[in-house]
Every structure is written in structure tokens, then in C-alpha cells.
Design an enzyme around this catalytic site. Structure first.
Site, PDB file in Angstrom:
ATOM      1  N   ASP A   1       0.876  -1.182   0.000  1.00  0.00           N
ATOM      2  CA  ASP A   1       0.000   0.000   0.000  1.00  0.00           C
ATOM      3  C   ASP A   1       0.909   1.227   0.000  1.00  0.00           C
ATOM      4  O   ASP A   1       1.349   1.681  -1.055  1.00  0.00           O
ATOM      5  CB  ASP A   1      -0.929  -0.075   1.219  1.00  0.00           C
ATOM      6  CG  ASP A   1      -2.012   0.985   1.219  1.00  0.00           C
ATOM      7  OD1 ASP A   1      -1.909   1.935   0.432  1.00  0.00           O
ATOM      8  OD2 ASP A   1      -2.969   0.883   2.003  1.00  0.00           O
TER       9      ASP A   1
ATOM     10  N   GLY B   1       3.879   1.077   1.128  1.00  0.00           N
ATOM     11  CA  GLY B   1       5.202   0.502   0.897  1.00  0.00           C
ATOM     12  C   GLY B   1       6.052   0.427   2.149  1.00  0.00           C
ATOM     13  O   GLY B   1       7.127  -0.170   2.155  1.00  0.00           O
TER      14      GLY B   1
ATOM     15  N   THR C   1       5.783  -1.161   5.126  1.00  0.00           N
ATOM     16  CA  THR C   1       6.073  -2.486   5.692  1.00  0.00           C
ATOM     17  C   THR C   1       7.161  -3.188   4.876  1.00  0.00           C
ATOM     18  O   THR C   1       8.134  -3.721   5.427  1.00  0.00           O
ATOM     19  CB  THR C   1       4.795  -3.359   5.707  1.00  0.00           C
ATOM     20  OG1 THR C   1       3.762  -2.645   6.365  1.00  0.00           O
ATOM     21  CG2 THR C   1       5.044  -4.678   6.418  1.00  0.00           C
TER      22      THR C   1
HETATM   23  C1  PRP Z   1      -1.117  -5.193   5.420  1.00  0.00           C
HETATM   24  C2  PRP Z   1      -0.437  -5.973   4.318  1.00  0.00           C
HETATM   25  C3  PRP Z   1       0.967  -5.438   4.317  1.00  0.00           C
HETATM   26  C4  PRP Z   1       0.779  -4.004   4.757  1.00  0.00           C
HETATM   27  C5  PRP Z   1       0.835  -3.119   3.546  1.00  0.00           C
HETATM   28  O1  PRP Z   1      -0.826  -5.790   6.618  1.00  0.00           O
HETATM   29  O2  PRP Z   1      -0.492  -7.359   4.521  1.00  0.00           O
HETATM   30  O3  PRP Z   1       1.796  -6.131   5.245  1.00  0.00           O
HETATM   31  O4  PRP Z   1      -0.530  -3.905   5.352  1.00  0.00           O
HETATM   32  O5  PRP Z   1       0.699  -1.767   3.911  1.00  0.00           O
HETATM   33  P1  PRP Z   1       1.869  -0.720   3.695  1.00  0.00           P
HETATM   34  O6  PRP Z   1       2.417  -0.912   2.316  1.00  0.00           O
HETATM   35  O7  PRP Z   1       1.150   0.602   3.825  1.00  0.00           O
HETATM   36  O8  PRP Z   1       2.885  -0.906   4.760  1.00  0.00           O
HETATM   37  P2  PRP Z   1      -1.736  -5.774   7.926  1.00  0.00           P
HETATM   38  O9  PRP Z   1      -1.000  -5.058   8.995  1.00  0.00           O
HETATM   39  O10 PRP Z   1      -3.118  -5.291   7.586  1.00  0.00           O
HETATM   40  O11 PRP Z   1      -1.741  -7.295   8.348  1.00  0.00           O
HETATM   41  P3  PRP Z   1      -2.435  -8.602   7.765  1.00  0.00           P
HETATM   42  O12 PRP Z   1      -1.492  -9.195   6.744  1.00  0.00           O
HETATM   43  O13 PRP Z   1      -2.533  -9.455   8.959  1.00  0.00           O
HETATM   44  O14 PRP Z   1      -3.764  -8.234   7.154  1.00  0.00           O
END
Ligand code: PRP
Length: 182
Positions: A105, A107, A109
Site C-alpha cells: 500500500d 510501501g 512495511t
Molecule cells: C497489510 C499488508 C501489508 C501491509 C501493507 O498488513 O499485509 O503487510 O498492510 O501496507 P503498507 O504498504 O502501507 O505498509 P496488515 O498489517 O493489515 O496485516 P495482515 O497481513 O494481517 O492483514
């Protein structure tokens, strides 16, 4: 009140067949690149587990599986803050590693995860994501080596994607009705 979660979808983006077709194409690419490399395929839990499972069943070559639970710290200009609640079981030094994630999303993470894993000195590190969200210019620009779909900037659910941990087990990827979250 209906229990049919499909009713909460505004529009289906990818049905079962479209998802599997695209995953087969990614599997072909990965096979060409990794069939002799015995890679470690890293699943970023939780959302990616559906994608990971279907993808790996289409890879007919030796590999290792591993899993990580992590989340990013937003807020500061930090580049290395990653909260890891369950780390990999394998040592990855000298190994070829592929991160398998459900979505990029902002980026952040992935940016932090790449930094973290790179510091463990893998032989190579690549990123395979099912969806890259089209949010315009990303603040955290990360290399995406294998990408299933570019999705519009809406709330998506199904096939691993959740809203308050619900809808992950829907077999399709769709846009959540606005009335559900407003
Ligand atoms: C979601 C997804 C990515 C992250 C992407 O994780 O799985 O790890 O968000 O977002 P970013 O690019 O803005 O960082 P989430 O914390 O929702 O966990 P999940 O996999 O348990 O749904």
C-alpha cells in the site's frame, strides 16, 4: 441480517479463475528464475497465506518455506523500525530469498522488511506481491520483482484481505461497500 459476505462487495475485481490464472503466470516466472536455486519462500502473515499456499502449489521445484509476522512503525522518518512478533525459523545468510506478500500500500512495511532481511546477508532478496495498490507516487518506494495485479486505491477484501479481520476467506478479491465502513 444476511450472513452472505459476498453481499458486502461493491464490485468483484478478480474472481477465482482470474486469481488462479495470474498466480500460474507468476509461478512460471518464479520457476524460470529459481528452479535450481532452492530458495526460501517467506510468507508475510497473515493476509498472504492464501496467495502463498496457491502459489507454492504451482512451484514444482525444491524450496524451503518460512513465515514472518511483522508490522511497520509509521510516524517517524525511521528506516529500520519493524516490529517482528514471529521471526523466521531459517538462517537466510547465503540463501536466495523471496518475500511473498499480499499487498503493497504505502510501501512502508515492505521497505522496512527488506532492510531487515538484507542485514542478514541473503544471497539474493526479491519481492513477490499479489497486489500493488495504485496510490500515485509512493512515499516508500520498494522494488517489486513479481506483481500479480495493480489495484485501485479502494478498500479491498477477500482472498486474504480483511476488514477488521473479516472477509479473508472470500474466494474473490473485491471492493468493500462504503456503507460497511462509514
Ligand atoms: C497489510 C499488508 C501489508 C501491509 C501493507 O498488513 O499485509 O503487510 O498492510 O501496507 P503498507 O504498504 O502501507 O505498509 P496488515 O498489517 O493489515 O496485516 P495482515 O497481513 O494481517 O492483514
Amino acid at each position: 441480517m444476511t450472513t452472505d459476505m459476498m453481499n458486502d462487495i461493491e464490485r468483484v475485481l478478480y474472481d477465482k479463475e482470474a486469481i488462479q490464472r495470474r498466480i500460474s503466470e507468476l509461478a512460471d516466472q518464479l520457476t524460470a528464475d529459481y528452479k535450481d536455486k532452492n530458495p526460501i519462500m517467506v510468507c508475510v502473515l497473515t493476509g498472504a497465506v492464501f496467495f502463498y499456499s496457491d502459489l507454492l502449489k504451482k512451484l514444482n521445484f525444491p524450496l524451503d518455506t518460512d513465515y514472518i509476522i511483522c508490522s511497520s512503525y509509521a510516524g517517524t522518518k525511521s528506516t529500520g523500525n519493524l516490529l517482528i512478533t514471529q521471526d523466521l525459523r531459517n538462517q537466510i545468510a547465503g540463501r536466495h530469498v523471496v518475500i511473498v506478500e499480499d499487498i503493497i500500500d504505502t510501501g512502508l512495511t515492505m521497505y522496512q522488511l527488506i532492510n531487515n532481511l538484507k542485514s542478514r546477508n541473503p544471497a539474493s532478496l526479491k519481492v513477490c506481491v499479489l497486489c500493488n495498490k495504485d496510490i500515485g507516487k509512493k512515499q516508500w518506494d520498494v522494488p517489486i520483482d513479481y506483481c500479480g495485479f495493480v489495484v485501485e486505491n479502494k478498500y479491498i477484501i477477500g482472498y486474504g484481505f480483511d476488514f477488521h479481520n473479516k472477509y479473508r476467506n472470500l474466494p474473490v478479491i473485491g471492493i468493500l461497500k462504503e456503507s460497511i465502513y462509514t
